[in-house]
Scaffold this motif. Structure first.
Motif, short mmCIF file in Angstrom:
data_model
loop_
_atom_site.label_atom_id
_atom_site.label_comp_id
_atom_site.label_asym_id
_atom_site.label_seq_id
_atom_site.Cartn_x
_atom_site.Cartn_y
_atom_site.Cartn_z
N ILE A 1 -12.85 12.72 12.06
CA ILE A 1 -12.94 13.75 13.10
C ILE A 1 -11.60 13.82 13.84
O ILE A 1 -11.08 12.81 14.33
N SER A 2 -11.04 15.02 13.90
CA SER A 2 -9.81 15.23 14.68
C SER A 2 -10.02 16.36 15.66
O SER A 2 -10.73 17.32 15.37
N LYS A 3 -9.43 16.20 16.82
CA LYS A 3 -9.52 17.25 17.83
C LYS A 3 -8.27 17.20 18.70
O LYS A 3 -7.89 16.15 19.21
N ARG A 4 -7.62 18.35 18.85
CA ARG A 4 -6.46 18.43 19.73
C ARG A 4 -6.77 19.37 20.88
O ARG A 4 -7.46 20.36 20.70
N PHE A 5 -6.27 19.03 22.03
CA PHE A 5 -6.28 19.96 23.15
C PHE A 5 -4.82 20.29 23.41
O PHE A 5 -4.11 19.48 23.99
N GLY A 6 -4.37 21.46 22.95
CA GLY A 6 -2.95 21.76 23.05
C GLY A 6 -2.19 20.68 22.29
O GLY A 6 -2.52 20.38 21.15
N PRO A 7 -1.21 20.08 22.91
CA PRO A 7 -0.43 19.06 22.21
C PRO A 7 -1.10 17.68 22.24
O PRO A 7 -0.63 16.75 21.59
N VAL A 8 -2.17 17.56 22.98
CA VAL A 8 -2.78 16.25 23.15
C VAL A 8 -3.77 15.98 22.02
O VAL A 8 -4.69 16.77 21.80
N ARG A 9 -3.57 14.87 21.33
CA ARG A 9 -4.51 14.50 20.28
C ARG A 9 -5.60 13.66 20.90
O ARG A 9 -5.39 12.49 21.20
N ALA A 10 -6.74 14.26 21.09
CA ALA A 10 -7.86 13.52 21.69
C ALA A 10 -8.52 12.64 20.64
O ALA A 10 -8.93 11.52 20.93
N LEU A 11 -8.61 13.17 19.44
CA LEU A 11 -9.20 12.40 18.34
C LEU A 11 -8.33 12.61 17.11
O LEU A 11 -7.86 13.71 16.84
N GLU A 12 -8.11 11.53 16.38
CA GLU A 12 -7.35 11.69 15.14
C GLU A 12 -8.00 10.84 14.06
O GLU A 12 -7.96 9.61 14.12
N ASN A 13 -8.62 11.51 13.11
CA ASN A 13 -9.30 10.83 12.01
C ASN A 13 -10.22 9.72 12.51
O ASN A 13 -10.17 8.60 12.00
N ALA A 14 -10.99 10.06 13.51
CA ALA A 14 -11.89 9.05 14.05
C ALA A 14 -13.19 9.01 13.23
O ALA A 14 -13.64 10.04 12.72
N LEU B 1 -20.05 1.27 21.95
CA LEU B 1 -18.83 2.06 21.76
C LEU B 1 -17.92 1.74 22.95
O LEU B 1 -18.29 1.99 24.10
N VAL B 2 -16.76 1.14 22.67
CA VAL B 2 -15.88 0.74 23.76
C VAL B 2 -14.47 1.26 23.53
O VAL B 2 -14.10 1.64 22.42
N GLY B 3 -13.69 1.28 24.59
CA GLY B 3 -12.31 1.75 24.54
C GLY B 3 -11.85 2.05 25.94
O GLY B 3 -12.67 2.25 26.84
N GLN B 4 -10.52 2.07 26.13
CA GLN B 4 -10.00 2.38 27.45
C GLN B 4 -10.26 3.84 27.78
O GLN B 4 -10.59 4.64 26.89
N ASN B 5 -10.06 4.22 29.04
CA ASN B 5 -10.14 5.63 29.39
C ASN B 5 -9.14 6.40 28.55
O ASN B 5 -7.99 6.01 28.44
N GLY B 6 -9.59 7.50 27.98
CA GLY B 6 -8.68 8.31 27.17
C GLY B 6 -8.59 7.87 25.73
O GLY B 6 -7.83 8.43 24.95
N ALA B 7 -9.37 6.85 25.34
CA ALA B 7 -9.31 6.38 23.96
C ALA B 7 -10.03 7.33 23.02
O ALA B 7 -9.81 7.29 21.81
N GLY B 8 -10.90 8.18 23.55
CA GLY B 8 -11.59 9.16 22.71
C GLY B 8 -13.09 8.95 22.61
O GLY B 8 -13.77 9.68 21.90
N LYS B 9 -13.62 7.95 23.36
CA LYS B 9 -15.07 7.69 23.33
C LYS B 9 -15.87 8.93 23.70
O LYS B 9 -16.73 9.38 22.96
N SER B 10 -15.58 9.46 24.88
CA SER B 10 -16.41 10.57 25.34
C SER B 10 -16.16 11.81 24.50
O SER B 10 -17.06 12.62 24.31
N THR B 11 -14.94 11.97 23.98
CA THR B 11 -14.67 13.15 23.15
C THR B 11 -15.52 13.11 21.88
O THR B 11 -16.13 14.11 21.51
#
Lengths: 508, 327
Positions: free
Chosen positions: A15-28, A40-50
């Motif tokens: 799963i990949s998702k970009r918001f403009g230039p920001v890669r929120a998810l890349e091959n997740a 499901l764990v990760g820092q803020n901005g790691a892509g968990k909620s996305t």
């Protein structure tokens, strides 16, 4: 009663998702098994909620495949996901406070005849469900607002179960719960797992993850970096998977020969803020400045850029005495400022990368008051490349860039001016770890090219890692200068709080 | 860390419609009136629209374009128009030459601009309130100077006749007022979109704090912004008096709202909703054509206002709504 063969309920691949230039998810990837609790764990901005929002049909992914109960689904909407048996207990999505328990459980799936809702049937069924699943005797006529937070979570879960949920995703469900309620929620979740339901549990609390989950998927920078069994992997190991790099790499080493003093400050004084401040910054040197809130460190920096006018003392740049009353003069005299509030003072978000970079040095790129686009473009392109600013093109709006890249644009503005002195006010606040390292590298390069750098920071680790020397301000006076082995965060903290003063002697 | 290439915004139909909503509205309106009224597309009518409805409004709107670009507003443009008109007519009526009349008229507008600049940059009053105050003062001052709003007419024999002749003649087939507009538009275009000053204006408009922290002399540039706006309004005041051979107190106010409307219609051309000279001119043409067309198809004056209100609303809503959807 875990089944030996893990049956996959949901499988999200690449799963990949970009918001403009920001890669929120890349091959997740995310795989949710029946009869199992996945953390499901990760820092803020790691892509968990996305990734969860992708599964919930709230965000449409750019690419990737999602298989739910063996069926590949192409486009998800919140309604279609519920039909497939995937339910979400969102952290903030609460129930209608004035609904009864019965109404809340059957919200959106009311029982009745035609347009008429049978509240009695719903109340009876809701009470049945609550008793069957949770052994909870809750009068179904109770209003939602009269329930405890934990009971509300249970009602939300019951609503999911009433719709025959096979997958249950809980986003930070314990955030508002007390210990006892957490325990009973965990009992509920374990029972659901044993009934074969797939549970996803998102949490920042590692102890909870360790206690509850059968497997843990760790996310970092928009992708999954591993799935582990929390009974075999320690919390420390999981945390180190969440963090990209260890501290040693964060502060790049450098070796530089210091030149002549570029910035010389003597006897600087501002009524009510500081007095008798004197220090030098030499070419190639990075000098740190720190102090608690109200110590006067901030005001010193403001005086150096003409934002405040000192009552006395002298400021010299390359031997020339300056009379700083406005930023206009400071800029003309070769002082660059990276302000703390980047969005208010550093970069204009609504202007392009090009317009921001050339803003302070337009005179260089103009003739008779008209801007020469050729020479401007050339200079801007050079700086974008030199600082590896990640931007689609020079005319992209700064708004579309990430925080770290915005900060680089702010630095490029001063490089374009060929400033001699760089005053940085908390330059790494609100930029991610990767961008921090790039900014540190950039400071090193600036210093390497002979600039004098004054870094105001309250991040003591950063000061120790980056600076050649650190000045500590305490109650408007220099309380100490630290360098070499004496420069460590303990000593800096002690000096800032007035507990200890002076390591190398005040004069620099 | 290379420059990313796959980030070009995809051109969707919605984005296209959003971007060109003004042009599409323009074309649709022209076609509509061409069908509805046989006189609409005649050269005589278009000439009339250009000279009487476009030129003066456009020059005021150009000034407002500069001010709005800087993040401010000038509610006193009508006063600048009136002051220039009043002083110009008074000087001519008193027998002074045309050069003195024009100089005096522009000087009067300059005074309004400087007053605005002082209030805004020295006394730190917000542009909205500062220019609102000047609007009130300017209106009363005119009424006091003209015994309650009596017009001043230029009778025959004065230099006014020559000006009236100039206003009604053409140079190389182009009416003189149109030439004045073209010169003003070119000047403002270069100033706003090509010059260092224009960049500073854009920066102040986008984020005043950044402009200040970049070493820009914000008060000076802002003063210049307001003085330029008042001067352009003054040009309109002189054109107005030359055309109607008189000074009618408080007549400048009619320009204020139309000019603001035109400038904001023009901002729909830009993704960041920034004003531009081309956008403003388009906005002015759009308003002028709607007014003229509604008149030709027989709507009365009050319904014209309704028509314009609806138009402004539709263009802005279409542009911003579609743009949000495209995003």
């Amino acid at each position: 009663m875990q089944t030996a063969k893990r049956e996959i309920a949901v499988s999200m691949t690449d799963i990949s998702k970009r918001f403009g230039p920001v890669r929120a998810l890349e091959n997740a990837n995310l795989e949710i098994a029946r009869g199992s609790i996945l953390g499901l764990v990760g820092q803020n901005g790691a892509g968990k909620s996305t990734i969860i929002k992708v599964l919930a049909g709230i965000i449409k992914p750019d690419s990737g495949t999602i298989v739910i109960n063996g069926e590949t689904v192409s486009s998800l909407t919140p309604a279609s996901v519920e039909k497939l048996g995937v339910h979400f207990i969102h952290q903030d999505r609460l129930l209608v406070p004035t609904a009864t328990v019965g109404e809340a459980v059957f919200l959106g799936h009311e029982i009745g005849l035609g347009p008429f809702v049978s509240r009695r049937a719903m109340a009876r069924k809701a009470a049945d469900l609550l008793k069957r699943f949770f052994g909870m005797e809750l009068p179904a006529g109770t209003l939602v607002k009269d329930l405890t937070t934990a009971q509300q979570k249970v009602v939300q879960i019951t609503r999911a179960l009433a719709q025959k949920a096979s997958v249950l995703v809980l986003d930070e469900p314990t955030a508002a719960l007390v210990k006892r309620e957490v325990d009973s929620l965990f009992d509920v979740l374990r029972r659901l797992r044993d009934d074969g339901i797939a549970v996803v549990f998102i949490s920042h609390y590692m102890q909870e993850i360790e206690k509850l989950c059968d497997r843990v998927t760790v996310m970092r920078n928009g992708t999954d970096v591993g799935t582990v069994d929390p009974r075999e992997t320690s919390i420390d190991e999981i945390i180190s998977m969440m963090i990209a790099r260890d501290v040693g790499e964060m502060f790049p080493k450098r070796s530089v020969t210091l030149g002549a003093p570029v910035l010389e400050v003597a006897n600087l004084r501002l009524g009510g803020s500081f007095e008798n401040i004197g220090f030098n910054v030499r070419a190639g040197e990075i000098v740190g400045l720190t102090g608690l809130l109200g110590s006067g460190a901030k005001e010193i920096v403001q005086c150096l850029f003409g934002l405040k006018t000192a009552d006395g003392g002298s400021i010299k740049v390359e031997g020339k005495q300056l009379a700083l009353s406005t930023p206009v003069k400071a800029v003309r005299d070769g002082i660059a400022m990276l302000p703390e509030d980047r969005r208010a003072h550093g970069v204009a978000l609504g202007l392009s990368v090009r317009e921001n970079i050339s803003l302070a040095s337009l005179r260089r790129y103009s003739k008779n008051g008209l801007v020469s686009r050729g020479s401007e473009n050339q200079a801007v392109d050079g700086l974008i490349k030199e600082l590896s600013i990640k931007t689609p093109h020079r005319d992209a709006l700064v708004r579309e860039l990430s925080g770290g890249n915005q900060q680089k644009v702010a630095i490029a503005k001063w490089l374009s001016c060929q400033s001699r002195v760089y005053v940085l006010d908390e330059p790494t606040v609100a930029v991610d770890v990767g961008a921090k390292v790039e900014i540190y590298n950039l400071l090193n390069r600036l210093a390497g090219e002979g600039a004098a750098i004054l870094l105001l920071s309250s991040d003591l680790l950063e000061l120790v890692g980056v600076c050649d020397r650190v000045l500590v301000v305490y109650r408007g006076r220099l309380a100490g200068t630290f360098s070499g082995p004496s420069m460590n965060s303990d000593a800096l903290l002690a000096a800032s709080s007035g507990a200890r003063s002076n390591a190398d002697g005040v004069a620099a | 860390m290379s420059v990313q290439t796959n980030d070009k915004p995809k051109v969707s139909l919605r984005a296209f419609l959003a971007k060109y909503s003004v042009l599409i509205a323009f074309a649709a309106i022209v076609i509509f009136f061409a069908v509805a009224s046989p006189t609409f597309l005649t050269p005589a009518n278009l000439f009339n629209v250009l000279v009487n409805n476009v030129v003066m409004l456009a020059i005021v709107a150009l000034g407002l374009t500069i001010v709005i670009s800087s993040g401010g507003i000038d509610l006193s443009v009508g006063v600048s128009v009136d002051m220039a008109s009043m002083v110009f007519v008074m000087l001519l009526a008193a027998g002074y030459s045309g050069v003195v009349g024009v100089g005096g008229g522009l000087g009067a507008a300059l005074v309004v601009g400087i007053l605005n600049a002082i209030l805004i940059t020295r006394l730190n009053i917000s542009p909205f309130l500062a220019t609102l105050g000047v609007l009130f003062i300017g209106q009363s001052a005119q009424q006091l100077a003209t015994s309650g709003g009596q017009p001043i007419y230029l009778t025959s024999g004065y230099a006014g006749d020559q000006f009236n002749a100039i206003a009604r003649t053409a140079l190389l087939g182009i009416p003189t007022p149109v030439i004045v507009l073209i010169l003003c538009a070119l000047a403002v275009h270069f100033l706003l979109h090509r010059s260092v000053f224009g960049r500073y204006v854009q920066a102040m408009g986008a984020q005043p704090g950044v402009a200040w922290y970049s070493g820009i002399r914000v008060p000076r540039e802002l003063s210049l912004v307001h003085v330029l706006c008042a001067l352009l309004a003054g040009v309109t005041g002189i054109l107005l008096s030359a055309t109607v051979k008189s000074y009618v107190p408080l007549s400048g106010n009619a320009f204020l709202l139309d000019a603001i409307g035109a400038t904001f219609i023009g901002t729909t051309l830009s993704r960041e909703r920034k004003p531009s000279v081309i956008g403003t001119l388009l906005g002015v043409f759009l308003l002028a054509i709607v007014k003229n067309g509604l008149l030709l198809v027989g709507w009365n004056f009050y319904w014209q206002q309704v028509g314009i209100g609806v138009l402004v609303f539709l263009v802005l809503a279409a542009s911003f709504g579609l743009r949000r959807a495209a995003h």
